[in-house]
Design an enzyme around this catalytic site. Structure first.
Site, short mmCIF file in Angstrom:
data_model
loop_
_atom_site.label_atom_id
_atom_site.label_comp_id
_atom_site.label_asym_id
_atom_site.label_seq_id
_atom_site.Cartn_x
_atom_site.Cartn_y
_atom_site.Cartn_z
CE LYS A 283 -3.85 -1.94 2.71
NZ LYS A 283 -4.96 -1.65 1.79
NE ARG B 283 -11.02 -9.87 -2.01
CZ ARG B 283 -11.34 -8.93 -2.88
NH1 ARG B 283 -11.61 -9.24 -4.14
NH2 ARG B 283 -11.39 -7.66 -2.50
#
Length: 522
Positions: A274, A348
């Site tokens: 990120k 996920r």
């Protein structure tokens, strides 16, 4: 909670509702005892009739209270929307009044579109929520000369006091659960690790006989074939944990509701790193797990007559020589293979194996809660949580609960045209579907692992914490989850939850800073 005439309440601060159309018993009693002073103030326009506005009157002759706060109820009939503003205004005014105790009258605080007990519950929740302070890492505490310690709710009539008392206690328990979730969310990543969450769950179980906690480590998950989960945790020196908390408050054999929280205690994005700006806020990536632990605190406090399994899929997502790389292919517990195109879509990957594991509980429904996609913030902002589901009835129940709890959610579409975006040339699926409809394709990914039960996904990326000057965890969606469970209990015809033992709201004692945790070396 007590009943009696408002003008006879001996307190440092009395709060009463003031409406333009019709006044309530508390207002009438105080106004009469004060020789019409309150009516004169309203006629003069000292209190604007805008819901949420308040007026502090320092001293009134003829009553027992030292000071009075008038809360505007507006010019129209009271609704849930306006009552929420009124209650927020009351809580803010009482906390700013420099008093240690207060009495808040419930006279007139009955929205026409809610049950008579709704306002008492929301008031109890907001009062508890407003008592929150996170100061355990500050060397100097923000000690005020006078801090609100005790709040008592008052009703002039005798009828309905018991029901209102139970509702207020329920609201307080919800607020307490929210504050527990906020504590976990606000902890820094070097303190709140997967092992820390596991210890919190184990500690909760030690205090409550109806709750049992089981923690799976990485070796356990390897035996179960949780290759997807392990592809995330293997990049960190902190061991990943799958935590299950079984609460058996319902009948033996009743199918449980499973609440599953994403617990990425820090998310760097892994190899798909990120940007550095605001990366500190990635400690909040475990707020789904925090909401599950917060909800479990409320459940055991209220002794809810329902079976619930709280699950937490927890890991750190770190870049290292052990971390997954874009293009890697892993096999999930279900046997389905996943091409990892972006290691920053890691939530996920841990949740899908947890969903497969949840099948063993034979649940009536599974609700997963996750700070899953930045796309949800773009779509819905910071007001509503995103909702996706494979079951219309479950989705409808959650939306109804969100409205009742004033913890709003919005259902998003999920069909085959979106699901196809996850197709991969090399595996059964990819872990991302491209920039378009990112929240929906994330839901479609999870839905592939939830075919054995009614399932819903709450994306709380926009609602789990605030940035900027008010930076911190919010405790959402604990109110939504508890309201959903209360609605299930009502539908089942089970006994009502036991009221919390106290009817006053008190400021909690400050927590000590947690001790440093040792990290696992590889």
């Amino acid at each position: 909670m007590k009943n009696g005439a408002a003008d006879k309440q001996r307190t440092q601060c009395l709060v009463i509702l003031a409406a333009e159309a019709q006044q309530n018993a508390a207002f009438t009693a105080v106004d009469k005892a004060a020789g019409g002073l309150l009516s004169d103030l309203l006629k003069r326009g000292d209190l604007k009739q805008k819901p949420g506005q308040t007026l502090l009157i320092p001293s009134i002759q003829g009553i027992q209270a030292e000071r009075v706060i008038l809360a505007a109820a507006g010019k129209e009939a009271l609704t849930a929307k306006t009552a929420t503003k009124v209650i927020a205004g009351i809580v803010g005014a009482v906390n700013s009044a420099s008093v240690s105790n207060a009495v808040i009258s419930l006279d007139g605080l009955e929205p026409e579109d809610r049950t008579p007990t709704w306002a008492a519950s929301l008031l109890g929740q907001m009062l508890e929520h407003s008592s929150y302070r996170f100061e355990q890492f500050k060397s100097k505490k923000d000690d005020k000369a006078v801090a609100l310690d005790t709040v008592t709710l008052q009703l002039t009539a005798r009828k309905g006091v018991a029901e209102l008392e139970t509702a207020a206690a329920t609201g307080r328990a919800i607020g307490y659960g929210m504050n527990q979730a906020r504590d976990l969310g606000n902890l820094p990543g070097n303190e709140c690790t997967p092992s820390y969450l596991a210890k919190e769950a184990e500690e909760l179980a030690r205090k409550h006989t109806k709750l049992t906690t089981k923690v799976l480590g990485e070796k356990d998950m390897e035996k179960l074939g949780m290759g997807s989960f392990l592809s995330v945790s293997k990049g960190s020196a902190e061991e990943g944990k799958l935590i299950t908390m079984e609460y058996k408050g319902g009948k033996r054999g009743d199918q449980p509701v499973v609440l599953l929280g994403k617990g990425i205690t820090f998310d760097t994005g892994g190899i798909s790193l990120k940007p550095g700006e605001s990366m500190d806020e990635m400690k909040f990536d475990m707020c789904g797990a925090a909401s599950v632990l917060g909800a479990m605190h409320t459940i055991v406090t209220l002794k809810l007559p329902i079976n619930v399994v709280g699950m937490i899929a927890s890991a750190e997502n770190m870049p290292s020589g052990h971390a997954s790389k874009p293009g890697d292919i892993v096999t999930s517990m279900s046997g389905q293979t996943i091409e990892i195109l972006n290691t920053d879509a890691e939530g996920r990957l841990v949740l899908c194996d947890a969903l497969t594991y949840a099948e063993r509980f034979k649940p009536r429904a599974v609700v997963d809660i996750a700070t899953l996609t930045g796309a949800c913030i773009i779509a819905l902002g910071n007001h509503m949580s995103g909702l996706l589901s494979n079951n219309d009835e479950l989705a409808g129940q959650l939306l109804a609960a969100s409205r009742m709890a004033e913890d709003p959610a919005w259902r998003m579409p999920m069909d085959e045209s979106y699901d196809q975006l996850l197709d991969s040339n090399f595996a059964d699926m990819a872990n991302i579907g491209g920039r378009a409809a990112g929240t929906i394709t994330a839901g479609c990914f999870l839905a592939r692992y939830a075919k054995a039960f009614a399932w819903a996904h709450l994306d709380i990326a926009g609602t789990a914490w605030k940035s900027g000057k008010e930076k911190g965890a919010t405790g959402r969606p604990v109110p939504l989850l508890i309201q959903y469970l209360l609605d299930q209990i009502a539908r089942d015809g089970s006994a009502k939850p036991a009221p919390a033992p106290k009817t006053t709201t008190k400021k909690p004692a400050a927590k000590k800073a947690p001790a440093k945790k040792a990290t696992r070396k590889k």
